[in-house]
Structures are given as structure tokens and as C-alpha cells.
Design an enzyme around this catalytic site. Structure first.
Site, short mmCIF file in Angstrom:
data_model
loop_
_atom_site.label_atom_id
_atom_site.label_comp_id
_atom_site.label_asym_id
_atom_site.label_seq_id
_atom_site.Cartn_x
_atom_site.Cartn_y
_atom_site.Cartn_z
N ASP A 45 0.87 -1.17 0.00
CA ASP A 45 0.00 0.00 0.00
C ASP A 45 0.92 1.24 0.00
O ASP A 45 2.12 1.12 0.29
CB ASP A 45 -0.86 -0.09 1.27
CG ASP A 45 -1.61 1.17 1.57
OD1 ASP A 45 -2.28 1.68 0.67
OD2 ASP A 45 -1.51 1.66 2.73
N ASP A 47 -0.04 5.18 1.08
CA ASP A 47 -0.20 6.13 2.22
C ASP A 47 -0.31 5.37 3.54
O ASP A 47 -1.09 4.44 3.70
CB ASP A 47 -1.46 6.97 2.02
CG ASP A 47 -1.29 7.96 0.88
OD1 ASP A 47 -0.64 8.99 1.09
OD2 ASP A 47 -1.79 7.68 -0.23
N ASP A 237 -2.12 -0.37 5.77
CA ASP A 237 -2.51 0.19 7.07
C ASP A 237 -4.00 0.49 7.19
O ASP A 237 -4.47 0.85 8.26
CB ASP A 237 -1.77 1.53 7.30
CG ASP A 237 -2.29 2.61 6.37
OD1 ASP A 237 -2.42 2.33 5.16
OD2 ASP A 237 -2.60 3.72 6.86
#
Ligand SMILES: O=P(O)(O)OC[C@H]1O[C@H](O[C@H]2O[C@H](CO)[C@@H](O)[C@H](O)[C@H]2O)[C@H](O)[C@@H](O)[C@@H]1O
Length: 314
Positions: A45, A47, A237
């Protein structure tokens, strides 16, 4: 549902959760042991995983350390960035041509344009939501008008996903902001759906497609969707990364690693405590990938990706 603690001060509960979701840096050999006899693929991922969360979405640039780690990784394993950002934006942040990119939460997929991944079969290129492009271009204007009354909000154009940011807005405004965005989505019933991320509301096509589907599509395209032969790692996240964790777990395809400093409901089985720890882990993986234990040194090729030594080519 039990109350989820929000910080490490909830010690007892956090420790219990942590024991069930160990850190792959501390237990590197155990994680790598699960991949014994298999080649590896890596999915990241952007960000909150490769970069820390910042208040201005345009300022989430990647550090030199992160770029170096990801470039080195991509020379050793098929490596993909799977992001909610538009593909163009995440590519402009990462600036590495040896990666697979899946932007708009996996609705915009391309293969590498240089480096190891550029060999073999033609690059993967897939846009399952292509037919929604005109609608998204209209809806962004509607959304911008709908959120205008709420100071500190902004709408980011992620091509097949429109992100309404409220990190800089007053929490008191949230219920009305949510109602305004829901109103927009309701105006396109059957065509759009609303999901949530970290201080962001995301308006997407009503399509059965998410980061999990993108992960499976990428593995399929690279002829790597084979639990007997391949071990995939996905690091993320956010809530939207849960779809990828679930896909990995459901098909026994590898390990999900959540990036978090607090206990969360997750389908991941490992946890890294922030982007710095992600980089430490990736650097460790690079070290390991350079040893003969990395079976890509023997296999050297798969459909759409072959091992090379040009980590600096980007
Ligand atoms: O899938 P990702 O790569 O994690 O993208 C998800 C969203 O990330 C970005 O927003 C988040 O990060 C921003 C910068 O740190 C932060 O300001 C924001 O509050 C976070 O939600 C991005 O701007 C979104 O478009 C992505 O959908």
C-alpha cells in the site's frame, strides 16, 4: 463489539493482540520459514505504509530511503504498489518504473515499463471500472459543491475513486458532511458506493472490485496465483487493505501485514508499528532476497516478470 483501545497505553489488551500479530522484523525467520520452497511476491500500500500520514495529501512524498528499498525489492521479487490514489499520482510519488501499479483501489492496473518486470509477457493493463469514467468526472463536481460549506475538507480526484478528505475539518461537522456525501451517492443509486479510510470518505463505482480482487488479478496475470509455489506478502494500514489481507488468507496465498500502532480488527496476521518499521522490514527482505535462499535466483522468470540486477534502472 468490544471497545477497541486506541493507543499502546491499553497495555494488557495490546500485548495480547500483539502476540497474535507479531512484528515480522522481530520474527523474520518465522515469516520467511512460511515461504520455504516458494518464490515470493510483494504488494505494498502507499499512504500510511510507505509514507507517514500527513495532513496535506499532496505532501505525502516518498523518502529517498523508501524509494531505495522499494527499487531494491523490485529487482529481487515481483513488486506492486496497490493504492487508493489515482495511478498517475502514485506513480508520480514513487517514480520507479520497475513496479506493477494498481491505482484507484486496484481499478487501474499496469505492469512495469522498465527493469525486471518489463520482460516476458506484455505488461498487465486493466481498468475494470473504465465505463464509469464519465460518471466519476460528473460526480466530482457534485461532491465539491456538496462539501464546500465544510471548512477544511477537500475532494481528491483519484480517477475511479473520489476521496473526500476531512482530516483538517472540524469533528463537529462530520455528521453533516457524511450526510452530504451520502446524499450525493444516493443520487446515483446502483452506480456508486461509499467506503471509508483514514479521515477520508471514498466514493467508488458500484463494482465488485477492491484491493483483494486487484491482488488476485495481478497474481493471475503474472502466473503466480499458486499457493504451492508462491508466497505473497501484502503490507497495508487501512480498512481498504483488509480486502487484500482477506484474499490472501482465503486462498492461502501468503501473509498480510497490518501497519498499526494500536489493536485493530484485522485479517492480517502480522503487524508493523508504522512506516519506519515497514522500511526496516523491507530492507531486511532485500538482504534476504540477495541470498541464494530467494528462489527467484533459480526460477528467474514468470509471465510478466523476470529477475534482473538493474535495481538502479529507474
Ligand atoms: O491506499 P492508500 O495508498 O493508502 O491510499 C488511501 C488514501 O490515502 C491518501 O489519504 C490518506 O493519506 C493522506 C496523506 O498522508 C492523509 O492526509 C489522509 O487523511 C489519508 O486518508 C490519499 O490522499 C487518498 O486519496 C487515498 O485514497
Amino acid at each position: 463489539m468490544p471497545k477497541v483501545p486506541t493507543s499502546r497505553t491499553d497495555d494488557a489488551q495490546f500485548r495480547e493482540w500483539q502476540a497474535a500479530h507479531p512484528c515480522p522484523c522481530a520474527e523474520f525467520d518465522s515469516l520467511i520459514g512460511s515461504a520455504a520452497g516458494k518464490t515470493m511476491a510483494v504488494f505494498l500500500d502507499y499512504d500510511g505504509t510507505l509514507t507517514p500520514i500527513v495532513s496535506d495529501p499532496d505532501a505525502a512524498v516518498m523518502s529517498a530511503r523508501a524509494r531505495e528499498a522499494v527499487a531494491a525489492l523490485a529487482a529481487l521479487f515481483p513488486t506492486a504498489i496497490v493504492s487508493g490514489r489515482s495511478r498517475a499520482k502514485v506513480e508520480s510519488f514513487v517514480r520507479l518504473r520497475s513496479l506493477f501499479y494498481a491505482g484507484s483501489h486496484g481499478m487501474d492496473i499496469v505492469g512495469p515499463s522498465a527493469g525486471p518486470g518489463a520482460g516476458g509477457a506484455p505488461p498487465v493493463s486493466f481498468q475494470p471500472a473504465a465505463a464509469f469514467a464519465p460518471l466519476m468526472a460528473r460526480v466530482i463536481e457534485e461532491l465539491r459543491a456538496a462539501v464546500r460549506p465544510f471548512a477544511g475538507t477537500s475532494v481528491e480526484d483519484n480517477t475511479f475513486c473520489l476521496s473526500v478528505h476531512f482530516r483538517n475539518a472540524s469533528p463537529d461537522d462530520f455528521p453533516r458532511l457524511l450526510a452530504a456525501v451520502e446524499g450525493c451517492v444516493a443520487g446515483h443509486r446502483g452506480e456508486l458506493r461509499l467506503t471509508r479510510g483514514r479521515k477520508v470518505l471514498e466514493v467508488r463505482p458500484q463494482l465488485d472490485w477492491d484491493k483483494g480482487a486487484a491482488l488476485l488479478h495481478l497474481l493471475e496475470s503474472m502466473a503466480l496465483r499458486d499457493a504451492e509455489r508462491v508466497f505473497s506478502i501484502y503490507i497495508g494500514d487501512d480498512r481498504t487493505d483488509e480486502d487484500a489481507f482477506k484474499a490472501l488468507a482465503r486462498h492461502g496465498l501468503g501473509a498480510g501485514i497490518l501497519v498499526s500502532t494500536c489493536r485493530k480488527e484485522t485479517a492480517a496476521s502480522w503487524c508493523l508499528a508504522g512506516p519506519d518499521m515497514v522500511l526496516t522490514f523491507l530492507e531486511r527482505l532485500v538482504q534476504w532476497g540477495r541470498t541464494p535462499a530467494n528462489l527467484w535466483h533459480e526460477v528467474r522468470a514468470c509471465s510478466g516478470w523476470h529477475i534482473g540486477d538493474n535495481a538502479g534502472a529507474d
